[in-house]
Design a protein around this motif. Structure first.
Motif, PDB file in Angstrom:
ATOM      1  N   LEU A 221       0.882  -1.183  -0.045  1.00 46.89           N
ATOM      2  CA  LEU A 221       0.072  -0.007  -0.180  1.00 46.89           C
ATOM      3  C   LEU A 221       0.948   1.095   0.111  1.00 46.89           C
ATOM      4  O   LEU A 221       0.775   2.270  -0.944  1.00 46.89           O
ATOM      5  N   SER A 230      -1.302   3.705  -7.897  1.00 48.41           N
ATOM      6  CA  SER A 230      -2.409   3.189  -6.970  1.00 48.41           C
ATOM      7  C   SER A 230      -3.224   2.113  -7.407  1.00 48.41           C
ATOM      8  O   SER A 230      -3.789   1.187  -6.811  1.00 48.41           O
ATOM      9  N   LEU A 233      -2.869  -1.549  -6.758  1.00 47.70           N
ATOM     10  CA  LEU A 233      -3.357  -2.039  -5.332  1.00 47.70           C
ATOM     11  C   LEU A 233      -4.819  -2.776  -5.741  1.00 47.70           C
ATOM     12  O   LEU A 233      -4.966  -3.842  -4.960  1.00 47.70           O
ATOM     13  N   THR A 237      -5.259  -6.757  -5.028  1.00 48.04           N
ATOM     14  CA  THR A 237      -6.248  -7.366  -4.354  1.00 48.04           C
ATOM     15  C   THR A 237      -7.254  -8.453  -5.300  1.00 48.04           C
ATOM     16  O   THR A 237      -7.324  -9.659  -4.432  1.00 48.04           O
TER      17      THR A 237
END
Length: 289
Positions: A221, A230, A233, A237
């Motif tokens: 993160l 970003s 991320l 996931t």
């Protein structure tokens, strides 16, 4: 010969491929020739040699790595391990990969021997062996890889941009490595090896994994918010969601019956984790290169 090849456990290197791919994805610039050399030397020479040393000195009769029923070990396995380690160093010198990477190969080879050899046997020291495996297969390998594939000076590696991913890879290994020992408690006890997993117990092994998986995700993160994109991320996931789901389900099963902490669940966990990370870092390589 077949017995030797089985004990090299070359496909097992795929479980450690995410460390290499993470380094490749962050390399600026990327020296492609060096990258290919580093890939072959690490995954076809260094790791199999390490597996061979471990198999030779442990002489496992129960399941280990990808081998549910390992064949008997012979002296040829030790000679093969030495040959692979030596070939890796010679080829690195011939390919002019530089003293830093050659030093990495030499030091990793020494640690592999010290880990298993009865004269030192780091494996009998639970916390030390856990720390060493995570640091050398994680941070040390990440830094050595990104150094050789980017042509960095040794001092450049002190940048947080490189140190943080190195620590993330180590955190992942500190989570996963004890899980690979969780089904071997009985055999390790017979040999007198107090592994980290035996030290903390089966439930402690799962708690340890949960803690260091959490630290790894916190590291990802911070890293992608500060040094990357970003959007990665979300992809992380998606790739790792099934892994965490399986881990949670396995832990729940183990809480009900300790016999569920077995070889097959361990291998499924390893395969899922490796697959998820390899897909993620493969996407990251495609996106950044």
């Amino acid at each position: 010969m077949k017995s030797v090849l089985l004990h090299l456990r070359i496909p097992f290197s795929v479980f450690l491929l995410p460390v290499f791919l993470f380094a490749i994805s962050q390399a600026e610039p990327l020296l492609e020739t060096n990258a290919w050399w580093a890939f072959w030397l690490i995954h076809l020479f260094l790791y199999p040699a390490s597996n061979a040393y471990n198999s030779y000195y442990d002489k496992d009769e129960g399941s280990i790595g990808l081998l549910e029923k390992p064949p008997p070990v012979r002296f040829e396995l030790l000679l093969t391990a030495w040959a692979l380690d030596s070939a890796a160093v010679v080829l690195a010198l011939l390919a002019d990969l530089g003293p830093v990477f050659v030093g990495y190969l030499l030091l990793y080879g020494f640690i592999s021997k010290a880990y298993s050899h009865p004269a030192i046997r780091l494996k009998k020291y639970p916390v030390l062996s856990w720390l060493v495996v995570g640091l050398f297969q994680g941070a040390f390998t990440y830094l050595a890889t990104i150094q050789v594939v980017s042509g960095l000076d040794l001092s450049d590696l002190l940048n947080v941009k490189y140190l943080l991913p190195a620590l993330i890879t180590t955190s992942n290994l500190w989570a996963v490595y004890p899980l690979t020992q969780v089904y071997q408690h009985e055999e390790d006890a017979q040999r007198g090896d107090l592994t980290y997993s035996r030290l903390v117990g089966i439930h402690g092994t799962f708690l340890n994994a949960a803690v260091f998986f959490t630290l790894s995700f916190a590291g990802f993160l911070y890293y992608f918010l500060n040094f990357g994109n970003s959007t990665m991320l979300y992809i992380l996931t998606v790739c790792m969601g099934p892994v965490l789901g399986y881990f949670a389900a396995w832990w729940w099963m183990v809480k009900k019956d300790l016999k569920e902490a077995n070889f097959r669940h361990t291998m499924r966990m390893n395969v899922l984790a490796s697959l998820g990370l390899n897909i993620f870092f493969g996407i990251l390589c495609f996106y950044t290169l």
